[in-house]
Scaffold this motif. Structure first.
Motif, PDB file in Angstrom:
ATOM      1  N   LYS A 271       3.267   5.223   4.586  1.00  0.00           N
ATOM      2  CA  LYS A 271       3.200   4.459   3.344  1.00  0.00           C
ATOM      3  C   LYS A 271       3.169   5.264   2.033  1.00  0.00           C
ATOM      4  O   LYS A 271       4.201   5.438   1.412  1.00  0.00           O
ATOM      5  CB  LYS A 271       2.051   3.463   3.428  1.00  0.00           C
ATOM      6  CG  LYS A 271       2.367   2.298   4.385  1.00  0.00           C
ATOM      7  CD  LYS A 271       1.350   1.219   4.303  1.00  0.00           C
ATOM      8  CE  LYS A 271       1.673   0.054   5.245  1.00  0.00           C
ATOM      9  NZ  LYS A 271       2.899  -0.678   4.865  1.00  0.00           N
TER      10      LYS A 271
ATOM     11  N   GLN B 201      -1.886   2.892   6.785  1.00  0.00           N
ATOM     12  CA  GLN B 201      -2.280   2.138   5.600  1.00  0.00           C
ATOM     13  C   GLN B 201      -3.598   2.612   5.002  1.00  0.00           C
ATOM     14  O   GLN B 201      -3.765   2.588   3.787  1.00  0.00           O
ATOM     15  CB  GLN B 201      -2.369   0.643   5.909  1.00  0.00           C
ATOM     16  CG  GLN B 201      -2.579  -0.214   4.682  1.00  0.00           C
ATOM     17  CD  GLN B 201      -2.206  -1.668   4.873  1.00  0.00           C
ATOM     18  OE1 GLN B 201      -2.622  -2.526   4.109  1.00  0.00           O
ATOM     19  NE2 GLN B 201      -1.406  -1.971   5.873  1.00  0.00           N
TER      20      GLN B 201
ATOM     21  N   ALA C 256       0.812  -1.228   0.000  1.00  0.00           N
ATOM     22  CA  ALA C 256       0.000   0.000   0.000  1.00  0.00           C
ATOM     23  C   ALA C 256       0.842   1.273   0.000  1.00  0.00           C
ATOM     24  O   ALA C 256       0.426   2.301   0.520  1.00  0.00           O
ATOM     25  CB  ALA C 256      -0.967   0.006   1.195  1.00  0.00           C
TER      26      ALA C 256
ATOM     27  N   GLY D 113      -5.404  -2.913   8.395  1.00  0.00           N
ATOM     28  CA  GLY D 113      -4.846  -3.461   7.170  1.00  0.00           C
ATOM     29  C   GLY D 113      -4.285  -4.850   7.384  1.00  0.00           C
ATOM     30  O   GLY D 113      -4.900  -5.855   7.049  1.00  0.00           O
ATOM     31  N   GLU D 114      -3.112  -4.922   7.981  1.00  0.00           N
ATOM     32  CA  GLU D 114      -2.436  -6.188   8.247  1.00  0.00           C
ATOM     33  C   GLU D 114      -3.308  -7.147   9.047  1.00  0.00           C
ATOM     34  O   GLU D 114      -3.262  -8.363   8.860  1.00  0.00           O
ATOM     35  CB  GLU D 114      -1.132  -5.909   9.005  1.00  0.00           C
ATOM     36  CG  GLU D 114      -0.364  -7.132   9.457  1.00  0.00           C
ATOM     37  CD  GLU D 114       0.370  -7.822   8.332  1.00  0.00           C
ATOM     38  OE1 GLU D 114       0.725  -9.002   8.502  1.00  0.00           O
ATOM     39  OE2 GLU D 114       0.588  -7.174   7.281  1.00  0.00           O
TER      40      GLU D 114
END
Length: 486
Positions: free
Chosen positions: A335, A307, A92, A275-276
């Motif tokens: 990011k 993210q 990302a 996100g993760e």
């Protein structure tokens, strides 16, 4: 397996939608492996190079046997001249894709002038970038400012904001946690008649207002502070004991907040869209309850938008369009901000910034002339209204294509797609299947990521086009068709 599908293609260069009915076997169109990774298929020069590198590079990643060499737009190439559609975009990061000519030109110009000068001195671009971040937040909404559709004098914050430029998302979160600890101690000291400036006072040093709250499935980084609020045992366990005073709550659990966030809490950190951790989205009611509870106990509310922020969710911040009673005190970012050049930042209300005095925080490389200039250029382009419209058009198309997959493959997939904008997750019923799909897609020329225990994550470049989205989803359909028959 043949499926009849009606798909509406909306191209940015067309004034109206073009309706096309496709009678085909899309799910079997890309069943053949075109980018093999088995040992016998890896060219000898590649395997020899990887074997040599493995003697010198610390092995902390499970990487496929390919070596990437260059890219253009949403496409990336390996040293065997194979072409991949990059739907991971550097986790990302590459908002403008690979090999952007304008970015390359600016990088060359700035590198020939001044790359690094340290924060002992001012440079031309750090202040310009900070101003741009704040002005865009005022325009688009966030950190207490309402979005342009909600603006009123009564909704404006009573003070402004400040930006601290760092090197990465982890460092931004680490700094935000430090800010919360310092603010918590300062507020406790003032409430107890102690001068915050007297930081050697034993009473100040023993302040109980140091607890930090985070949530399950979070990912905030891998340094000791940010790792302590990343509640995944596989990341944390080898490095315990972590920093003390961290409490982990259930994401979106409103009823637990009163017990979880107490008078001893100095800060709360949360991702509006994880996100993760699996591409889970915080509900508006949950964020509102967090804001209310933080205000009740005088704690700092931190939104990690590393993210999901900077237009990946379709707006500047994932919380930009939410009512201001859901907004945080601090936003962390990184990011996409410089499209791959390392840079992170902490955006904070003035009420928080007041505690961070000279010498209380620092960085050698953060906000360097080249990083700040690149970020200023990237953010200027991402924030253009026509670009934002294109992001949302692509996001709608991708979401529409993905949302059909559970109806085609109900034995494999849960009946929904998670996330928003161009950060989406496709959840599987079998937790081993996301890894299987990402490998199968890669062997057919599409790079994907997993997320959490059960999902495949979609975070393409923000300038991805509709044809590229269709190719990616067609490959995924093909792979799912093979998986379904296995």
């Amino acid at each position: 397996m043949y499926r009849v599908r009606t798909i509406v293609h909306v191209h940015p260069w067309h004034s109206a939608a073009r309706l096309s009915v496709r009678f085909n076997s899309t799910s079997s169109k890309y069943t053949a492996v075109t980018h093999p990774e088995d040992t016998s298929s890896v060219p000898k020069d590649i395997s020899n190079t990887l074997a040599r590198h493995s003697k010198h590079v610390l092995n902390t990643y499970a990487r496929p046997p390919i070596i990437l060499s260059h890219g253009k737009g949403s496409w990336i190439y390996d040293t065997s001249h194979r072409k991949y559609l990059d739907f991971s975009s550097g986790i990302a990061v590459n908002a403008l894709g690979h090999g952007d000519e304008q970015l390359v030109k600016i990088m060359n110009e700035q590198a020939s002038k001044l790359i690094h000068s340290s924060n002992v001195f001012h440079n031309e671009w750090a202040g310009e970038l900070a101003e741009l971040v704040i002005n865009l937040t005022k325009r688009d909404g966030g950190l207490g400012w309402a979005s342009g559709t909600q603006v009123s004098s009564s909704s404006e914050p009573t003070s402004g904001a400040k930006v601290f430029l760092a090197n990465s998302g982890t460092e931004a979160n680490e700094g935000a946690l430090k800010f919360a600890r310092k603010v918590g101690k300062d507020r406790w000291a003032k409430a107890n008649g102690i001068s915050p400036a007297d930081y050697t006072n034993p009473a100040y040093l023993s302040s109980p207002k140091t607890k930090i709250v985070a949530f399950d499935n979070a990912f905030h980084g891998r340094s000791m502070g940010s790792l302590s609020v990343t509640s995944n045992p596989k990341y944390q366990a080898p490095f315990a004991p972590l920093i003390p005073g961290v409490e982990i709550g259930a994401y979106n659990d409103i009823e637990a907040l009163e017990r979880l966030i107490t008078e001893d809490t100095c800060g709360v950190i949360v991702e509006p869209v994880q996100g993760e951790g699996g591409v889970h989205t915080a509900s508006t009611d949950f964020l509102r309850a967090l804001r209310k509870r933080c205000d009740a106990v005088d704690a700092v509310l931190i939104f990690d938008e590393i993210q999901c922020g900077l237009y990946r969710s379709g707006t500047l911040w994932a919380h930009s369009l939410l009512p201001i009673d859901c907004h945080p005190d601090i936003v962390t970012m990184a990011k996409p901000i410089a499209n791959g050049f390392p840079l992170g930042a902490i955006l904070t209300r003035d009420a928080i910034a007041e505690s961070m005095t000279i010498g209380s925080h620092g960085t050698t490389f953060g906000g360097s002339p080249i990083a700040a200039r690149l970020a200023h250029h990237v953010l200027s382009r991402l924030s253009d209204p026509s670009f934002i419209s294109s992001v949302n058009r692509s996001a709608s198309h991708l979401s529409g294509r993905l949302s059909r997959l559970p109806t085609y493959f109900p034995t494999l997939l849960h009946p929904y797609v998670r996330g928003k904008g161009l950060i989406l997750g496709l959840p599987f019923k079998n937790e081993s299947h996301p890894g299987v799909l990402t490998k199968m897609a890669r062997e057919r020329g599409v790079l994907l990521l997993t997320a959490g225990q059960d999902a495949v994550r979609f975070v393409p470049s923000l300038n991805v086009n509709l044809e590229e989205i269709d190719f990616a989803v067609d490959v995924i359909e093909s792979a799912l068709g093979v998986m379904e028959k296995a």
